[in-house]
Design a protein around this motif. Structure first.
Motif, mmCIF file in Angstrom:
data_model
loop_
_atom_site.group_PDB
_atom_site.id
_atom_site.type_symbol
_atom_site.label_atom_id
_atom_site.label_comp_id
_atom_site.label_asym_id
_atom_site.label_seq_id
_atom_site.Cartn_x
_atom_site.Cartn_y
_atom_site.Cartn_z
ATOM 1 N N VAL A 1446 0.821 -1.158 0.192
ATOM 2 C CA VAL A 1446 -0.001 0.001 0.117
ATOM 3 C C VAL A 1446 0.949 1.395 0.043
ATOM 4 N N LEU A 1447 0.695 2.272 -0.879
ATOM 5 C CA LEU A 1447 1.218 3.560 -0.835
ATOM 6 C C LEU A 1447 0.228 4.400 -0.262
ATOM 7 N N LEU A 1448 0.810 4.968 0.729
ATOM 8 C CA LEU A 1448 -0.015 5.953 1.745
ATOM 9 C C LEU A 1448 0.314 7.230 1.272
ATOM 10 N N ILE A 1449 -0.647 8.228 0.886
ATOM 11 C CA ILE A 1449 -0.045 9.613 0.191
ATOM 12 C C ILE A 1449 -1.292 10.498 1.434
ATOM 13 N N GLY A 1450 -0.582 11.074 2.187
ATOM 14 C CA GLY A 1450 -1.333 11.923 3.020
ATOM 15 C C GLY A 1450 -0.793 13.651 2.925
ATOM 16 N N GLU A 1451 -1.672 14.454 2.658
ATOM 17 C CA GLU A 1451 -1.435 15.687 2.587
ATOM 18 C C GLU A 1451 -2.228 16.567 3.281
ATOM 19 N N PRO A 1452 -1.731 17.228 4.555
ATOM 20 C CA PRO A 1452 -2.997 17.815 5.308
ATOM 21 C C PRO A 1452 -2.600 19.383 5.037
ATOM 22 N N ASN A 1453 -1.683 19.705 4.434
ATOM 23 C CA ASN A 1453 -1.475 21.247 4.212
ATOM 24 C C ASN A 1453 -1.131 21.498 2.946
#
Length: 1655
Positions: A1446-1453
């Motif tokens: 699994v590739l996890l891409i998180g961008e909160p900002n």
């Protein structure tokens, strides 16, 4: 004829030469004689020396011994030729003189002794003179003069008889010294001495004639020095007296007569009096006669040959004055005889042959007769043969160079390439002997240049230029005249190259070199024909400037060229045979200026000059061989004027003169192909004017002849012929509509373009500089664009109109704005955009059309003959825009444009044009009525259209009268609809039937017939609906059925007709109705073909996709559920289906036909890449220029032309790829076993592929009815459920209300990231209502979204889903963990509603679909069936290894957007869970693995089977492919993900807002992020229908992955298996968040948005 030995054949001549050599070798006897004489002389010398040195002699005896000894040494010199003997003789005489002078000092000498002394001085002078002749030592000549002067001074009166001779000898010596140092005092003394000698000589004395002759010669020499005519007259008088005093039989008389002739000749050269040259010839003729009489009929005679040579020269001199060919012929004849009589061993043979060769060449230059130059060549070859026997290399080179020039002259007559080859060979040999001679290098350059003209081989002209440059480089700068000649040859070589291959560097050099050549040329510099050379050099300077103008289109260059040509003409004498060429080149320059500015005065001046040229040449006898060229030039000028004036008299005059020019040309004339080509072009123009098929047929015939006469190496000529052929077939297609003609036209025009650019591809370049440098391609490219557009009109192939626009954009870019043809190029480009608009209905195309059509008007002169037609086209385009915008001001602009056109004088005087514009006005009023509903508008339309019909007689065979009837019938039909008066409808039917009946059954009016038939069917259908008379309905159905299947109509028109047919026949012909809908479904696919970008396909489908639902609803109603299912598969989600086809493995095909498989494999990614392009249709700030004015021309037509060209190039490439794809598919489907390759599986195969525990539910929502079609495993046909409690309006109301409530609540906000685009809008989280919401919202208002959602879910359950559950006999699963799966495939507005959550909530006995089944969505059935058999991470080759992780891409900002606080926790929690199970992961945006940027995201998505995206998302309704996920450096767009082709992808979890929200305009295309991820290759996608709660997002995701990992492990499959994603999402919702939040209405907003798509 050869002249060395004319009485014998060449082999005997060689024998004679050998005999003479043998005679020289066997001269021993003569040598012996000389030896015996020398012995006697030496013996005598010895005796005299003994006497001088051995005895004591008296002084006078001693002196005489020295005199005797000197005389003996002089005799010895005669035999030995040793200058030492002469020196001894001089010493002896000097010694005797010294002794005498010593004696004179002591005693007075007697007259006798003085006479002896004078004789000794005379001998001394003679001996010094002989030394000078041998050694050329000037001191010897000075000694001779001094001695001879003393001889004269010493001569006593008693010896006066010898004084004249001594004066004569002194005079001769002085003249020799004058010839060396040019001291006129010597010449003056010489004349004086001879005058004295003559005066001292008695009249009866035999020496007087000789003295008189010598005095005449001295005076002639003095005349040459001082140009004093008195000297010449005195010389003539003395020569006359010498002749008179000499007896006729005297052997010297003929020389004196010849000398007299020479003096008269010299006088003529100064006076130009014909009496003088006649006298010269008379006396020279007398000399010839005397020589003949004296020498009899000898085979060879030195004297006679010399006299003949002199006489020939006199005739040549006379010719140079009179240009009378008879004089030159006489000179040749006489010189020929002189050569024949010259003894072979004479040193004069070579010079006389050379002079004969020169005379023969001069005669050729006068007559241009091949026989004459051939004689010159034969004579010059004899000269070369003789010279080769010597070792004099300069002389050999000189004669070889002359031979080469003569051969070049003959080539110009014979056009025999062998002559050129021999000329080049001769000049090469000349250069080999003297490599540093600039003249020989220049001559070699000339012959190579001529050879290039014959061969068109670039190596020839390149070497010519190189040799000419060498010649220039070694010519001293101080030798201005010579350097100018060398520069001129370099100019000619560069000119020849530029005529064929125009490169800017060559042109610039040609301008520079020719200008320097002109500057160095003096006005009195003459050529070999004694003509001034400056005019020709000015002419070629002008030609170089014209070449530069053709590249740069700088009018200053052309103006300077005209000035140069005008100077050349002014400097050329009236009788100069080159004057017509000067005028011709001036005319060409003026014609080019006319082409640039269309100044009628300019072309009238050209025509006047050309008429003068023709008239003067026709009056000459014999007529010039160039007369056909001058007549053809006049024809071309008249043709050019016609293109501006449009007058029949101009084109008729052009055709008449072309007829004459061709008739005058011989079959071997090298210009004949060009004249035939120009003739054909004129015939084409007349055919366009008179609609004459005969003219165009004759034009094609002439062009075929021209092609047959043209060598393949003549690329420029071939290009012109192919251009003309392409144009001729284009015109013939317009009248005959034979598809072969337009095919030939396109092929010929492509070849014309290719021949003009053999070593480069300017057509593919969009750089403005490159385009301008290839401006000569503009005409063939423009014609090619027109032909492609014509073929598009006929066949509807989108690639043709795409390529036409691309090409015509380049043409506009190539053409300067001040060019006369610039407006026509603009008009053609505008017309092409208009035709493409007719296919694409893209408003941008229409706006571009108006822009270019308006610019074409504003850039053209107001009186241009094309202005009315352009005004008409602009008015029609503005009308079309008004139809599109439905704005009355736009209609008013169209009306104003047409009223302006109708007021033009040219329109009023032309009934055909007047009727056309009048009808167009009727059309605008007709369309205006559709918007205004004003009865006055439709009445105005009918009034104008009636007038248009009345303006043309019915006998008119053109399409116009029938078109006007067609339009009138349409307006009458419209008027009926407005008033309801049946008489208007009946008149409409009658008018249309009348028009249809009068259309001839030929392909020429096919489209008019189709239009009439369409409108007639429309009126018949209206009559049927009004009267219910089945006959009208059947007649309309027959017409519409044929029209719907006619490929001549555009797909858009056929679709509209098929829809009408289906609705018409629904009541009385159900079979016909279904057939019509089948055609509709097929055409929907055509209109959204692979040749368009995905963006364009979506745009096209937005207005037509509803037809699929209509067809399915009717099929269900008529009991054809299987057909309805097929149509739903074929007519929905077309874009994603096409993309899936491009990615389908071709392994089965590869095993049978690897070649076809490879082609498909190659085309697939290319088509996918081209289709994924996004085209920004909104103008950039730099390109905005305000609204269009009434002409539509306010926009800058050059705006972003380079970008537009590049865009069109992409479009053309895209279309070509799509056509190749379809061609390969057709080929594959012809193979056994591959008939259904890449087609949807047949209905009967569907049921076997459906999972046993699953059902697929299609819900068809249409205005007429609503139905559910259910497919289950093991069935044989779809289960049909009529949803009687459901209507289209209900569903639309639910969708609208839910959408509105969500927006008001701030849950679903469109366009929330406007601040990113630069607009100011304050966005923040509503802390009071949703402090942890995932997404950006404006300030929320109090709303009722939860209660509205609860209401909608209840309606969905009670009116739809509950009926389906009952139909399937589903029961609540144990522990509420259902095993049954339902894949929903909703249509219409239902696609935007949460069927997966349908139920009744908010009470204890809550019930919903989740109690009975696990719900998922699918865009189409095929998308599910394909995923059921796919296996991610299989052995399919990929670019890089794929991790089952699994590739996890998180961008909160994300920049510019509000923070999503829970993203980091969500990514971290999921990563922890996965890692604990040993699942490979990578977290972008996490704490360890760097920032989440676009490139890293895409590249890593390819490496992992699953992706989890936690970030902001954006659904772009205007451009769906721009939808995407906001990362640190921008938006990861759907288009980029699709292009990445995740071939081994399994699952995508989109933990973001609105990822499954579709576009309401494209309800049948599933245009949202979730469906896009499916299209990108993922088998399953978890998405959201609206904004999700950040507070719960992480919790739902964690629960989802926990269950997914458990199920994957239990199934024994991969650690993360997306096949279980639907069940895991169901578990995370029902057993997780719902239990936590209960079933309150507010909790629905938390979990209802989550949906599963795919497997």
């Amino acid at each position: 004829m050869r002249y060395l030995c004319p009485t014998v054949d060449p082999p005997l001549r060689l024998t004679l030469i050998n005999d003479s050599l043998i005679g020289d070798v066997n001269c021993d006897i003569e040598e012996d004689r000389r030896s015996s004489v020398l012995l006697e002389i030496d013996k005598a010398i010895g005796l005299e020396q003994q006497e001088i040195f051995g005895s004591d002699l008296e002084d006078r005896v001693h002196q005489q011994r020295y005199v005797n000894l000197g005389t003996l040494f002089s005799r010895r010199f005669i035999h030995t030729k040793e200058v030492g003997d002469l020196r001894q003789a001089i010493f002896c005489i000097e010694r005797s003189v010294e002794m005498a002078m010593e004696e004179k000092d002591s005693v007075d000498l007697s007259d006798t002794y003085q006479a002896e002394l004078a004789e000794r001085f005379s001998k001394l002078g003679d001996f010094f003179d002989q030394c000078f002749r041998v050694g050329s030592d000037l001191s010897d000549l000075d000694g001779s003069i001094e001695a001879l002067q003393k001889a004269v001074d010493t001569t006593p009166g008693t010896d006066a008889a010898n004084l004249p001779a001594r004066l004569n000898n002194l005079s001769n010596a002085l003249q020799r010294r004058f010839d060396i140092d040019h001291d006129t005092e010597d010449l003056q003394e010489a004349v004086g001495h001879l005058r004295e000698a003559v005066a001292l000589t008695p009249a009866h004395h035999g020496n007087l004639p000789t003295l008189l002759t010598n005095l005449g010669s001295a005076l002639l020499r003095r005349f040459d020095a001082g140009k004093n005519l008195e000297d010449l007259d005195e010389a003539i008088a003395h020569q006359h007296r010498a002749v008179e005093l000499c007896k006729p039989e005297h052997p010297e008389q003929r020389y004196r007569v010849s000398k007299l002739g020479l003096v008269y000749q010299r006088k003529f050269e100064h006076s130009h009096s014909m009496d003088d040259i006649q006298q010269a010839i008379h006396f020279k003729h007398m000399a010839v006669d005397m020589a003949e009489e004296a020498e009899g009929r000898q085979e060879h005679s030195s004297d006679l040959s010399a006299a003949l040579h002199s006489l020939a020269y006199a005739f040549h001199v006379k010719f140079q004055e009179t240009s009378n060919l008879e004089d030159l012929e006489e000179a040749v004849t006489i010189q020929r005889r002189s050569v024949q009589l010259t003894p072979p061993a004479s040193s004069r043979v070579l010079s006389r042959l050379t002079y004969l060769s020169s005379l023969c060449n001069r005669r050729f230059l006068k007559t241009q007769t091949q026989q004459h130059i051939s004689e010159a060549i034969n004579v010059q070859q004899d000269v070369v043969d003789l010279t080769m026997l010597s070792t004099d290399k300069p002389s050999i080179s000189n004669h070889l160079e002359t031979l080469g020039r003569w051969l070049g002259h003959r080539y110009k007559c014979s056009r025999n390439a062998a002559d050129l080859e021999q000329a080049v060979l001769s000049h090469r040999r000349a250069v080999q002997y003297c490599p540093d001679n600039p003249q020989y290098l220049s001559s070699l350059s000339q012959s190579l240049r001529l050879q290039f003209g014959c061969s068109q081989q670039l190596e020839h002209i390149e070497e010519a230029i190189s040799r000419a440059r060498e010649g220039v480089s070694i010519t001293p700068e101080g030798e201005k005249s010579t350097r100018a000649r060398r520069l001129y040859e370099l100019t000619l070589a560069l000119h020849s190259k530029c005529e064929v291959l125009t490169k800017i560097e060559d042109v610039e050099e040609a301008v520079s070199i020719s200008l320097e050549c002109v500057r160095l040329t003096q006005p009195n510099d003459l050529d070999e024909e004694d003509r001034p050379v400056l005019p020709a050099r000015l002419m070629y300077f002008g030609a170089a400037l014209q070449h530069r103008y053709q590249l740069t289109r700088r009018m200053a260059d052309l103006q300077e060229a005209i000035v140069a040509h005008e100077k050349a003409v002014a400097l050329t004498p009236e009788l100069d045979r080159n004057l017509p060429f000067m005028l011709h080149n001036l005319c060409i320059a003026l014609q080019r200026r006319y082409e640039g500015i269309e100044d009628l005065e300019c072309i009238d001046r050209v025509i006047a000059m050309r008429r003068r040229m023709v008239s003067e040449e026709e009056g000459k006898r014999p007529q010039s061989p160039d007369l056909p060229s001058w007549v053809g030039g006049l024809a071309n000028a008249l043709h050019l004027k016609f293109q501006r004036s449009g007058l029949a008299s101009d084109i008729d005059g052009a055709v008449a003169n072309h007829t004459r020019a061709v008739a005058m040309s011989s079959p071997t004339d090298p210009q004949l192909p060009t004249r035939l080509t120009n003739f054909a072009n004129a015939l084409r123009s007349r055919a366009e004017l008179n609609k004459s098929i005969e003219d165009i047929d004759q034009a094609v015939d002439y062009l075929s002849k021209a092609r047959a006469l043209t060598p393949n190496s003549h690329q420029l000529d071939l290009s012109s012929q192919y251009l003309a052929l392409g144009g001729a077939h284009q015109v013939r297609f317009r009248y005959g509509h034979d598809p072969v003609d337009i095919l030939l036209s396109i092929e010929y025009l492509r070849e014309a373009v290719n021949l003009l650019s053999p070593t480069q591809t300017p057509v593919s370049s969009s750089s403005p500089v490159t385009l301008r440098q290839n401006a000569r391609l503009a005409i063939p490219l423009n014609n090619l664009g027109i032909s492609l557009r014509l073929r598009f009109e006929r066949e509807g192939n989108l690639s043709d109109i795409q390529e036409a626009i691309s090409i015509q954009q380049k043409v506009v870019g190539m053409t300067p704005h001040d060019r006369a043809d610039y407006p026509s190029h603009l008009a053609n480009l505008g017309n092409s955009f208009l035709y493409r608009f007719g296919r694409t209905k893209d408003k941008l195309d229409l706006e571009e059309a108006i822009k270019y059509q308006g610019a074409a008007i504003t850039h053209a002169p107001s009186d241009h003959p094309q202005i009315p037609a352009r005004m008409l086209n602009l008015g029609l385009s503005l009308r079309t825009l008004a139809e599109l915008t439905r704005q009355l001001p736009d209609f008013d602009k169209a009306i104003a444009s047409l009223i302006t056109a109708i007021a033009l004088e040219a329109v009023a005087k032309n009934p055909s044009l007047l009727s056309h514009v009048t009808d167009a006005l009727g059309t605008v009023f007709h369309e205006r009525f559709k918007v205004s509903s004003s009865l006055e508008d439709i009445k105005e339309a009918i009034s104008f259209r009636r007038k248009a019909v009345s303006l043309l007689p019915e006998s008119d065979t053109s399409p116009s009268p029938r078109q006007y009837l067609n339009n009138l019938g349409t307006s009458l039909h419209t008027l009926f609809r407005r008033t309801g008066e049946i008489n208007h409808l009946d008149e409409a039917i009658a008018v249309l039937q009348r028009g249809l009946d009068s259309v001839p059954e030929t392909s020429a009016q096919t489209f008019l017939r189709l239009s009439l038939r369409t409108n007639l069917a429309n009126t018949q259908a209206t009559r049927y609906r009004l009267s219910k008379d089945i006959r009208y309905g059947q007649e309309a159905a027959v017409n519409w059925r044929d029209l719907a299947l006619d490929p001549a109509l555009s797909p858009w028109n056929r679709l509209n007709i098929a829809k009408r047919l289906a609705k018409l026949t629904r009541k009385f012909d159900t079979g016909g109705c279904l057939s019509a809908y089948k055609v509709c479904i097929q055409l929907v696919s055509v209109l959204s073909g692979l040749e368009q970008t995905i963006q364009s396909r979506h745009s096209a489908l937005s207005s037509i996709s509803n037809i699929t639902l209509e067809a399915a609803a009717v099929a269900v109603e008529l009991g054809a559920a299987e057909l309805a299912m097929e149509w739903l598969e074929q007519g929905r989600c077309l874009v994603w289906t096409q993309l899936n086809s491009l990615r389908t493995p071709v392994d089965s095909l590869r095993s049978v036909n690897p070649g076809l498989a490879d082609r498909l494999t190659r085309l697939s990614p290319l088509l996918e890449e081209m289709g994924s392009r996004t085209i920004h249709t909104s103008p950039t700030p730099e390109s905005e220029s305000g609204p269009l004015d009434s002409t539509g021309s306010s926009l800058d037509v050059d705006m972003h032309i380079e970008q537009k060209i590049l865009l069109q190039d992409d479009v053309v490439s895209h279309v070509n790829l799509a056509q190749e794809w379809e061609a390969v598919l057709t080929e594959v489907r012809l193979m056994d076993g591959f008939e259904d390759f890449l087609k949807p599986p047949p209905v009967e195969e569907w049921f076997d592929r459906i999972p046993a525990n699953g059902a697929i539910v299609f819900i068809v929502i249409h205005q007429t009815r609503c139905d559910a079609l259910v497919l289950q495993s093991g069935a044989i046909k779809p289960m049909h459920l009529h949803l009687q409690e459901l209507t289209y309006d209900m569903v639309e109301e639910w969708r609208a209300n839910l959408h509105r409530s969500l927006v008001e609540e701030g849950v679903r906000m469109r366009g929330y990231d406007r601040s990113v685009e630069g607009e100011e809008e304050i966005l923040r989280l509503d802390d009071e209502s949703d402090p942890d919401g995932r997404g950006i919202r404006p300030v929320q208002r109090a709303g009722r979204s939860a209660s509205m959602l609860e209401y909608v879910l209840k309606q969905l359950w009670t009116r739809i889903v509950k009926h389906i559950v009952d139909k399937l006999s589903l029961t609540v699963s144990k522990n509420r963990v259902p095993e049954q799966r339902i894949w929903w495939c909703p249509t219409g507005s239902l696609s935007f509603l949460p069927l997966h959550a349908a139920g009744i909530y908010g009470r204890p006995d809550a019930v919903g679909i989740s109690d009975y089944a696990v719900s998922s969505y699918i865009p189409t059935l095929s998308s599910l069936l394909e995923r059921l058999k796919s296996n991610p991470g299989s052995d399919t080759p990929t670019e890089a290894p794929v991790e089952r992780g699994v590739l996890l891409i998180g961008e909160p900002n994300a920049p510019g957007l509000t923070e999503i606080p829970g993203v980091k926790a969500e990514v971290k929690a999921i990563e922890s869970r996965l890692n604990s199970r040993g699942i490979p992961t990578m977290a972008l945006g996490g704490e360890k693995d760097g920032t989440a940027v676009i490139e890293a995201g895409v590249s890593n998505m390819k490496k992992y089977t699953c992706v989890h995206l936690a970030c902001h998302a954006k659904q772009d309704d205007d451009e769906p492919l721009r939808s995407g996920f906001h990362l640190r450096d921008g938006r990861l767009k759907l288009s980029k993900i699709i292009q990445a082709n995740m071939s081994n992808a399994d699952l995508a979890f989109l933990s973001a807002c609105q990822t499954s929200t579709g576009d309401e305009k494209l309800s049948e295309e599933a245009v949202h992020l979730a469906a896009g991820m499916l299209a990108a290759g993922y088998r399953g996608v978890v998405g959201t229908m609206w904004s999700i709660k950040d507070k719960y997002a992480s919790e739902i995701a964690e629960s989802f992955y926990d269950d997914l990992l458990t199920r994957s492990a239990a199934a024994g499959g991969p650690d993360v298996d997306g096949r279980h994603a639907g069940q895991s999402l169901h578990h995370a919702i029902t057993h997780g968040i719902r239990r936590k939040l209960d079933n309150t209405p507010k909790s629905l907003l938390v979990w209802v948005p989550y949906v599963h798509f795919g497997l």
